[in-house]
Design a protein around this motif. Structure first.
Motif, mmCIF file in Angstrom:
data_model
loop_
_atom_site.group_PDB
_atom_site.id
_atom_site.type_symbol
_atom_site.label_atom_id
_atom_site.label_comp_id
_atom_site.label_asym_id
_atom_site.label_seq_id
_atom_site.Cartn_x
_atom_site.Cartn_y
_atom_site.Cartn_z
ATOM 1 N N GLY A 35 -7.579 4.970 5.198
ATOM 2 C CA GLY A 35 -6.196 5.154 4.795
ATOM 3 C C GLY A 35 -6.007 6.443 4.012
ATOM 4 O O GLY A 35 -6.946 7.224 3.808
ATOM 5 N N SER A 58 0.853 -1.185 0.000
ATOM 6 C CA SER A 58 0.000 0.000 0.000
ATOM 7 C C SER A 58 0.887 1.231 0.000
ATOM 8 O O SER A 58 2.098 1.148 0.264
ATOM 9 N N THR A 110 0.289 4.868 9.639
ATOM 10 C CA THR A 110 -0.872 5.271 8.846
ATOM 11 C C THR A 110 -1.698 6.305 9.590
ATOM 12 O O THR A 110 -2.117 7.321 9.016
ATOM 13 N N ASP A 154 -4.606 4.160 -4.584
ATOM 14 C CA ASP A 154 -3.515 3.726 -3.726
ATOM 15 C C ASP A 154 -2.357 3.176 -4.555
ATOM 16 O O ASP A 154 -1.188 3.510 -4.312
ATOM 17 N N SER A 162 0.183 0.433 11.390
ATOM 18 C CA SER A 162 -1.031 1.072 11.909
ATOM 19 C C SER A 162 -0.715 2.432 12.516
ATOM 20 O O SER A 162 -1.410 3.426 12.249
ATOM 21 N N GLU A 212 0.916 3.635 2.177
ATOM 22 C CA GLU A 212 1.437 3.855 3.528
ATOM 23 C C GLU A 212 2.612 2.933 3.823
ATOM 24 O O GLU A 212 3.636 3.364 4.370
#
Length: 386
Positions: A159, A48, A71, A182, A68, A50
């Motif tokens: 996201g 992704s 992000t 993305d 996590s 991120e």
């Protein structure tokens, strides 16, 4: 070299190495691209934006907890201060999108939440995360304003790509559309020492702050030979109008020695691997979208087929990342005016990572230019000049 010796001039610094890096490798002859050793194909399939941003900045893939936290940090920085919102609102009606973005990014130090960090490296990584998040938020705000809406704050449960579309429209996007954006951002996140990255490093090599260095990168990205090529490629597709006009248009353009935007690359002498990934999405949306997108897709695929047959193997001129981007962005709902600002948002992790890496062994970048003009010209006083 003696003062009177004529040096070898390398126009555009083509083929000149100026530093070492562990961030990105481009193999232009084989059409390969790696971020920190990971192939772009594997990252596009499994990762992704991120996660790739973390990889580029920190040098390794994060675990679930680290991803996590990172992000959430990026998304929190997408929530813009009222001063930034006001500045973008004031500038947007009278300036081009990239000029608005440049001005807004250069103002970020005025709104930065300064904290005390244990090390300079930690501070620079935090500033990098702020820059990435802020640019994404600013681009989303610009899109919202162009649509006539008011600012929408990011949703912490979403996201980065999801939030860009949410902040632009006020609606949570479909998973398929958000995933497509993305991947587009992931593909643009880094690409070695391109013009904008080089400008970022040149500015930073003076030990200017990272905000100034990134602003320099944005200025370089604005040019149509770098960041604006996807807009020009889309303009061409719209000028063609009907898929059945494609071959005639391309033939006449080639006969007139006109440049076909989205083809050819300073480094790639093979098919751009990013373009291959985007093409797979183009084929996916071809029959499931608006008539405009279907038309643009058909034109793009026919133009690509013709150009590959005519110039691919013989001239080494292949599609690059810009050629297929326009139809995909149009499908996603990104207006053409935001293509290059979105490119800047996507490339910001790479800019920051290169700046942080170069600072570890910084040397002021100061190339030479060879003077070939006159010397010792007699000075003529102003009242004696004709």
């Amino acid at each position: 070299m003696a003062d009177n010796a004529t040096p070898t001039i390398i126009k555009g610094l083509e083929g000149v190495y100026f530093t070492e890096t562990k961030i990105c490798k481009v193999d232009g002859f084989k059409g390969r691209l790696w971020y920190r050793g990971y192939s772009i194909e594997s990252l596009a399939k499994n990762s992704s934006f991120e996660e790739v941003s973390y990889l580029i900045l920190y040098g390794s893939l994060p675990n679930a907890e680290a991803l996590s936290v990172f992000t959430k940090k990026l998304v929190s920085y997408m929530n813009l201060d009222s001063g930034i919102i006001g500045l973008v609102k004031m500038l947007s009606p009278n300036m081009l999108s990239m000029d608005v973005l440049r001005s807004a990014v250069s103002s970020l130090p005025a709104f930065a939440d300064k904290k005390v960090y244990q090390s300079e490296a930690e501070e620079k990584l935090e500033e990098s995360a702020e820059i990435i998040g802020r640019i994404c938020g600013i681009v989303a705000l610009m899109g919202r304003l162009k649509a006539g809406g008011e600012y929408v704050a990011p949703d912490q449960s979403l996201g980065v790509a999801q939030n860009i579309l949410y902040m632009m429209t006020g609606k949570i996007p479909e998973d398929k559309v958000a995933k497509m954006l993305d991947v587009m951002m992931l593909l643009h996140a880094e690409h070695s020492s391109n013009a904008s990255t080089f400008c970022t490093i040149v500015a930073g090599s003076t030990l200017a702050d990272i905000y100034s260095a990134i602003t320099a990168g944005i200025c370089a990205l604005k040019g149509p030979l770098h960041g604006g090529a996807d807009e020009k490629a889309l303009d061409m597709m719209r000028a063609i109008g009907n898929p059945d006009n494609t071959e005639k248009y391309i033939e006449e353009a080639l006969d007139g020695k006109k440049r076909i935007m989205g083809f050819g690359h300073r480094v790639y002498k093979a098919y751009d691997p990013r373009a291959k990934v985007i093409k797979s999405y183009l084929e996916d949306i071809q029959n499931g979208s608006t008539m405009e997108v279907q038309t643009l897709t058909a034109i793009a695929l026919r133009a690509e087929k013709m150009m590959v047959e005519k110039l691919g193997e013989t001239k080494g001129i292949w599609p690059n990342v810009d050629f297929f981007s326009g139809p995909v962005y149009t499908y996603i709902g990104i207006p053409k005016e935001l293509f290059t600002p979105l490119f800047a948002a996507s490339r910001s992790p790479g800019w920051c990572a290169h700046m942080l890496e170069y600072w570890q062994d910084n040397r002021l970048i100061r190339p030479l230019d060879y003077y070939n003009g006159q010397l010792d010209i007699p000075y003529v006083p102003l009242d004696q000049r004709k």
